[in-house]
Design a protein around this motif. Structure first.
Motif, PDB file in Angstrom:
ATOM      1  N   THR A 175       6.144   4.716  17.454  1.00  0.00           N
ATOM      2  CA  THR A 175       5.619   6.021  17.856  1.00  0.00           C
ATOM      3  C   THR A 175       6.679   7.130  17.794  1.00  0.00           C
ATOM      4  O   THR A 175       6.337   8.270  17.522  1.00  0.00           O
ATOM      5  N   LEU A 178       6.887   8.026  14.157  1.00  0.00           N
ATOM      6  CA  LEU A 178       5.639   8.692  13.786  1.00  0.00           C
ATOM      7  C   LEU A 178       5.650  10.146  14.263  1.00  0.00           C
ATOM      8  O   LEU A 178       5.227  11.054  13.549  1.00  0.00           O
ATOM      9  N   ARG A 258      -4.960  14.910  12.839  1.00  0.00           N
ATOM     10  CA  ARG A 258      -5.572  14.383  14.058  1.00  0.00           C
ATOM     11  C   ARG A 258      -4.641  13.540  14.928  1.00  0.00           C
ATOM     12  O   ARG A 258      -4.898  13.393  16.111  1.00  0.00           O
ATOM     13  N   MET A 259      -3.599  12.965  14.329  1.00  0.00           N
ATOM     14  CA  MET A 259      -2.756  12.081  15.135  1.00  0.00           C
ATOM     15  C   MET A 259      -1.472  12.764  15.576  1.00  0.00           C
ATOM     16  O   MET A 259      -1.057  12.627  16.723  1.00  0.00           O
ATOM     17  N   LEU A 262      -1.365  14.432  18.891  1.00  0.00           N
ATOM     18  CA  LEU A 262      -1.361  13.543  20.055  1.00  0.00           C
ATOM     19  C   LEU A 262       0.039  12.984  20.331  1.00  0.00           C
ATOM     20  O   LEU A 262       0.322  12.508  21.422  1.00  0.00           O
ATOM     21  N   LEU A 263       0.898  13.027  19.302  1.00  0.00           N
ATOM     22  CA  LEU A 263       2.228  12.423  19.430  1.00  0.00           C
ATOM     23  C   LEU A 263       3.292  13.427  19.849  1.00  0.00           C
ATOM     24  O   LEU A 263       4.428  13.060  20.110  1.00  0.00           O
TER      25      LEU A 263
END
Lengths: 301, 301
Positions: A175, A178, A258-259, A262-263
């Motif tokens: 994560t 990412l 989209r991701m 969130l990170l």
């Protein structure tokens, strides 16, 4: 097969876009994708000074060319890695491109300026060659940017590169990696901004761009990279793309849309515990940064 | 090759765990993986009534068997899909297993009880067979659980299944599907809790479990599933696993550990706009739920 834009005979199809283009319209398409990338991630402003990381391969030379074609001025930095004939040929092509287009190029040599080459560094530090190379390049590009008063380091990572790195990080759900896989990584304490203006264009598109723009690039793959995990991820994605065209771009762009939002908290938390390396002043979480430790071990004996 | 636990001659190796087991210790290993799954996700408590979704294949029969071996009592529900000889044989094996182990089994037939089979439903609703089948099964298992006073529906999804679904959802970054890819999906208004106690055990382990426990299961794959995207993702993961053993489990478990917590808000937001279907009372975002619409179209004419 006709060009989607002008209906002239097409020279290349881009299956992902379900489109074919003539030469002029394909070059326009490439410029538009880069323009869109720069705009969507506010990669730089009109006052920013840009340093392009150039390897002599298709991606970085095309990037340097495309920035010029879009009216931006950018200087280049080439790092000689000491990988025999491969490095020699890469440097010749890089220098020739800079001369032909009247562009400013700085050249650093790992063996001459830092006393080691990639293979030796890999052996002595028990890293993979790609690990030792990436660490060296990230450090030296960043330092050259800061020393030279550049605001931004631009690299030639294309859609295939970014999707393959994303697949590797996703398969292990790293994560923190990412969270930093961003087409425009903001500047931080001791770090120049890093941008990837080619993230919307595939490997095949970059090769076609070079052919059509008559850019003479280093065609050989780096001999040290053969069989590395990154190439395996590229194969996996190519297989998925064959089964379902567009899936590679959907994977990367869906992540960015989209991701990545969130990170964001993970990305910010990470910058916390950093201070200057006691050798070179670059930010590090230890006393001596990873580059200085690598150089110490690789250049000794 | 010796058993990791007792040093007797081994009968199966589990490369992911870098271990081999004798028959007894392998069965112990399977029970421990299920025990751990149940514990880690608090899948059910001592008072909860469990309904197992049984297809007659290796996974669901092994699951039913494993729950019994761990001392839990669970009833079974088999849904006849009307897929010719494949469905007939699956039902025979399911009934035989229930009889042999003295377990309570409820049988529903799509053709007899609902007037359609999977193939017709797929054609008339222009869904894939797997889409029509999954929709029917999810609805009917849930309704049977609510009608029968069960707290939990347990399904036989194994590590390979879950990793393949995860890969598909990840390649498209379907964040709402990803947020619900949980080994224990909590009960909601009109929905029973759903649990996947086999998520820590691979396909090969489940087949070996059935062989060693002498469970006679339907070995054939569903003829309607051939060539579907899910099987393609399984192949992709098998190829990655061959190159780097353990990567499949790292992908699924890393997701559960590190990514699912980040997706929680998306999972909660999603339950917002739901009300009872005007036909069957099951929660839906429209007037009539997807199952009732499918049955209406599939069973007519």
């Amino acid at each position: 097969m006709k060009c989607r834009r002008c209906k002239a005979p097409a020279v290349i199809d881009v299956r992902r876009h379900n489109a074919a283009f003539c030469s002029d319209c394909f070059l326009h398409h490439c410029r538009e994708q880069v323009r869109r990338a720069i705009h969507e991630f506010s990669m730089f402003g009109p006052e920013d000074r840009i340093l392009v990381a150039v390897s002599g391969g298709k991606d970085s030379l095309a990037l340097w060319h495309l920035l010029g074609a879009l009216g931006y001025s950018a200087d280049g930095l080439y790092i000689g890695l000491g990988i025999g004939g491969y490095s020699e040929e890469s440097e010749v092509r890089t220098r020739a491109f800079a001369t032909e287009h009247g562009l400013a190029l700085q050249v650093i040599s790992l063996p001459e300026d830092h006393g080691y080459d990639v293979e030796t560094a890999a052996q002595r530090t028990r890293r993979s060659p790609c690990g030792a190379c990436g660490l060296s390049k990230r450090h030296l590009f960043n330092r050259a940017a800061l020393d030279g008063g550049y605001d931004v380091v631009a690299t030639g990572h294309n859609l295939d590169d970014e999707a393959a790195v994303l697949l590797g990080n996703t398969l292990r759900w790293e994560t923190d990696y990412l969270a930093r896989q961003h087409p425009a990584l903001p500047a931080g304490r001791g770090f120049a901004r890093k941008i990837k203006p080619l993230y919307r264009l595939g490997e095949r598109e970059m090769a076609a761009y070079c052919v059509l723009e008559k850019i003479d690039y280093q065609v050989d793959e780096c001999p040290m990279a053969a069989g590395n995990r990154h190439l395996g991820y590229k194969e996996t994605l190519n297989e998925l793309e064959r089964r379902s065209p567009g899936s590679k771009a959907a994977f990367l762009f869906g992540f960015l849309d989209r991701m990545l939002p969130l990170l964001d908290p993970a990305a910010h938390a990470e910058a916390a515990d950093v201070h200057p390396c006691t050798e070179c002043g670059e930010p590090t979480t230890g006393d001596v940064c990873a580059f200085c430790r690598l150089r110490e071990r690789a250049a000794t004996a």
